[in-house]
Design an enzyme around this catalytic site. Structure first.
Site, PDB file in Angstrom:
ATOM      1  N   ARG A 139       0.823  -1.227   0.000  1.00 32.42           N
ATOM      2  CA  ARG A 139       0.000   0.000   0.000  1.00 32.42           C
ATOM      3  C   ARG A 139       0.852   1.270   0.000  1.00 32.42           C
ATOM      4  NH1 ARG A 139      -2.412  -3.387  -1.250  1.00 32.42           N
ATOM      5  NH2 ARG A 139      -4.246  -4.365  -0.371  1.00 32.42           N
TER       6      ARG A 139
ATOM      7  N   GLU B  49      -3.907   3.940   6.443  1.00 33.16           N
ATOM      8  CA  GLU B  49      -3.805   3.735   4.996  1.00 33.16           C
ATOM      9  C   GLU B  49      -4.319   4.989   4.289  1.00 33.16           C
ATOM     10  OE1 GLU B  49      -5.282   0.035   3.137  1.00 33.16           O
ATOM     11  OE2 GLU B  49      -6.088   1.307   1.562  1.00 33.16           O
TER      12      GLU B  49
ATOM     13  N   CYS C  73     -10.502   0.770   3.557  1.00 31.97           N
ATOM     14  CA  CYS C  73      -9.861   0.451   4.837  1.00 31.97           C
ATOM     15  C   CYS C  73      -9.155   1.685   5.381  1.00 31.97           C
ATOM     16  CB  CYS C  73      -8.849  -0.676   4.648  1.00 31.97           C
ATOM     17  SG  CYS C  73      -9.663  -2.264   4.420  1.00 31.97           S
TER      18      CYS C  73
HETATM   19  N1  EPU Z   1     -11.883  -9.824   9.796  1.00 36.20           N
HETATM   20  C1  EPU Z   1     -12.565  -9.899  10.982  1.00 36.20           C
HETATM   21  N2  EPU Z   1     -13.383  -8.848  11.337  1.00 36.20           N
HETATM   22  C2  EPU Z   1     -13.513  -7.768  10.546  1.00 36.20           C
HETATM   23  C3  EPU Z   1     -12.823  -7.691   9.327  1.00 36.20           C
HETATM   24  C4  EPU Z   1     -12.000  -8.757   8.975  1.00 36.20           C
HETATM   25  O1  EPU Z   1     -12.454 -10.862  11.720  1.00 36.20           O
HETATM   26  O2  EPU Z   1     -14.253  -6.848  10.938  1.00 36.20           O
HETATM   27  C5  EPU Z   1     -11.048 -10.955   9.405  1.00 36.20           C
HETATM   28  C6  EPU Z   1     -11.611 -11.680   8.204  1.00 36.20           C
HETATM   29  O3  EPU Z   1     -12.544 -12.659   8.578  1.00 36.20           O
HETATM   30  C7  EPU Z   1     -10.356 -12.281   7.606  1.00 36.20           C
HETATM   31  C8  EPU Z   1      -9.280 -11.255   7.923  1.00 36.20           C
HETATM   32  O4  EPU Z   1      -9.783 -10.461   8.991  1.00 36.20           O
HETATM   33  O5  EPU Z   1     -10.024 -13.492   8.259  1.00 36.20           O
HETATM   34  C9  EPU Z   1      -8.940 -10.359   6.734  1.00 36.20           C
HETATM   35  O6  EPU Z   1     -10.122  -9.649   6.343  1.00 36.20           O
HETATM   36  P1  EPU Z   1     -10.439  -9.297   4.810  1.00 36.20           P
HETATM   37  O7  EPU Z   1     -10.452 -10.540   4.004  1.00 36.20           O
HETATM   38  O8  EPU Z   1     -11.623  -8.422   4.798  1.00 36.20           O
HETATM   39  O9  EPU Z   1      -9.166  -8.518   4.322  1.00 36.20           O
HETATM   40  P2  EPU Z   1      -8.482  -7.220   4.908  1.00 36.20           P
HETATM   41  O10 EPU Z   1      -7.053  -7.561   5.127  1.00 36.20           O
HETATM   42  O11 EPU Z   1      -9.242  -6.630   6.037  1.00 36.20           O
HETATM   43  C10 EPU Z   1      -7.653  -6.362   2.607  1.00 36.20           C
HETATM   44  C11 EPU Z   1      -7.495  -4.977   2.036  1.00 36.20           C
HETATM   45  C12 EPU Z   1      -8.816  -4.524   1.429  1.00 36.20           C
HETATM   46  C13 EPU Z   1      -9.251  -5.531   0.386  1.00 36.20           C
HETATM   47  C14 EPU Z   1      -9.416  -6.886   1.080  1.00 36.20           C
HETATM   48  C15 EPU Z   1      -9.893  -8.011   0.153  1.00 36.20           C
HETATM   49  C16 EPU Z   1      -5.919  -3.727   3.399  1.00 36.20           C
HETATM   50  C17 EPU Z   1      -5.763  -2.773   4.521  1.00 36.20           C
HETATM   51  N3  EPU Z   1      -7.160  -4.065   3.119  1.00 36.20           N
HETATM   52  O12 EPU Z   1      -8.582  -6.222   3.686  1.00 36.20           O
HETATM   53  O13 EPU Z   1      -8.559  -3.288   0.795  1.00 36.20           O
HETATM   54  O14 EPU Z   1     -10.478  -5.133  -0.205  1.00 36.20           O
HETATM   55  O15 EPU Z   1      -8.132  -7.270   1.637  1.00 36.20           O
HETATM   56  O16 EPU Z   1      -8.860  -8.483  -0.643  1.00 36.20           O
HETATM   57  O17 EPU Z   1      -4.944  -4.129   2.771  1.00 36.20           O
HETATM   58  C18 EPU Z   1      -8.545  -0.920   1.056  1.00 36.20           C
HETATM   59  O18 EPU Z   1      -7.334  -0.995   0.847  1.00 36.20           O
HETATM   60  O19 EPU Z   1      -9.145   0.165   1.200  1.00 36.20           O
HETATM   61  C19 EPU Z   1      -9.283  -2.158   1.146  1.00 36.20           C
HETATM   62  C20 EPU Z   1     -10.530  -2.181   1.541  1.00 36.20           C
END
Ligand code: EPU
Length: 310
Positions: free
Chosen positions: A175, A295, A225
């Site tokens: 990022r 971010e 995010c």
């Molecule tokens: N999780 C929770 N509770 C929550 C949110 C997530 O337990 O409220 C758990 C999920 O169940 C999962 C893990 O955390 O086991 C990761 O969650 P998720 O798959 O939603 O991915 P993320 O790491 O939170 C990243 C990117 C998103 C992107 C998603 C999907 C970052 C900061 N975020 O989110 O990007 O859409 O993967 O690939 O890298 C953004 O950059 O603005 C963004 C939304």
């Protein structure tokens, strides 16, 4: 700001005292004293040239999907790139090159690749914002990020000269794009490299990418995010375990769907959002000893402006 009056050619796309809230996905932000909105790459170059001679700094705003703008008056000029949109396509064997202006919407490029059956950008399904913004934050998901699709980035440098950077020189990170952290370097366009594929395959991959975002809130004003994932952790999961979901400050609320999203419930200020984000950050630190970092980018509001207790 020592301001030299703009030549007529630049003056045509300068507005004063413009409300920035409607230009962001969060829908918050105060008035810009000077808003510069060039309508082509050439005008963008001209505008940057003028800004560099008249002002000590300026802020480049893309689609407003990853930025928190303060509620007060924004003194430094805001350069808005969203009207510089163009796409030039060339095909060489199996490779497809798309040269797009900084303000081109990522979703517009993706739509073209779906229509034509070109593969490489499927990960970007559901990512809002412009190509320039996506490059500066190396936007992406677990399925990929911009650095994998870019071959060349065109910038205007600190001294006003134009430069074409090879993708390998951009200092990509998670990022982030090291080279574009220098805010006086502005992206004016980029060349993406995709490959000829099959429409059905590309569409299926796009649907899969969208489904994998199922946790994320729909129909609310957010900026994606708020925090980066710290090394080895998921920020969303940490925030969830710290019981941040549903926390409210003024018109800002942590999403019940995904704890790393803050929603504008209406009548929300940038201060509300910053305060809520910092309360969440503090909770995660107290519970897990992990310091989250933003971010989102900020303009006219800083973490230090708001006290949330020790
Ligand atoms: N999780 C929770 N509770 C929550 C949110 C997530 O337990 O409220 C758990 C999920 O169940 C999962 C893990 O955390 O086991 C990761 O969650 P998720 O798959 O939603 O991915 P993320 O790491 O939170 C990243 C990117 C998103 C992107 C998603 C999907 C970052 C900061 N975020 O989110 O990007 O859409 O993967 O690939 O890298 C953004 O950059 O603005 C963004 C939304």
């Amino acid at each position: 700001m020592s301001r030299r009056s703009a030549p007529d050619s630049v003056g045509a796309f300068i507005l004063h005292d413009q409300l920035l809230a409607p230009l962001t996905t969060w829908g918050v932000g105060g008035y810009a004293k000077t808003l510069v909105t060039p309508r082509s790459r050439d005008e963008l170059i001209e505008a940057i040239g003028w800004l560099k001679t008249c002002c000590s700094s300026f802020f480049t705003l893309g689609g407003g999907s990853n930025v928190l703008i303060g509620d007060g008056v924004i003194d430094i000029p805001v350069l808005r790139t969203t009207e510089t949109r163009d796409l030039r396509v060339s095909v060489d064997g199996e490779n497809v090159f798309i040269d797009c202006a900084a303000g081109t919407k990522l979703s517009e490029v993706l739509a073209l690749t779906i229509k034509e059956g070109w593969s490489g950008l499927e990960f970007a399904a559901g990512i809002p914002g412009t190509v320039g913004g996506a490059l500066s934050g190396n936007a992406g998901t677990l399925r990929g990020a911009m650095d994998k699709s870019v071959v060349m980035v065109q910038t205007v440098e600190e001294d006003g000269s134009k430069h074409e950077w090879k993708a390998d020189d951009m200092k990509w990170g998670y990022r982030r794009c090291g080279l574009l952290e220098n805010t006086s370097r502005v992206v004016i366009g980029a060349k993406l490299k995709l490959s000829l594929s099959d429409r059905g395959l590309v569409l299926a991959a796009v649907k899969e990418a969208l489904e994998s975002r199922g946790l994320q809130p729909c129909g609310h004003r957010t900026a994606g995010c708020v925090f980066k994932n710290p090394q080895g952790h998921s920020a969303g999961m940490l925030l969830d375990r710290a019981e941040c979901k549903g926390l409210v400050v003024g018109g800002a609320r942590v999403s019940a769907a995904h704890a790393n999203f803050i929603e504008n419930m209406g009548a929300c200020s940038a201060r509300n959002i910053m305060q809520l984000a910092l309360i969440c950050k503090k909770r995660v630190f107290e519970m897990f000893g992990v310091t989250l970092s933003f971010e989102i980018k900020t303009l006219g509001i800083q973490e230090e402006d708001i006290y949330v207790g020790r």
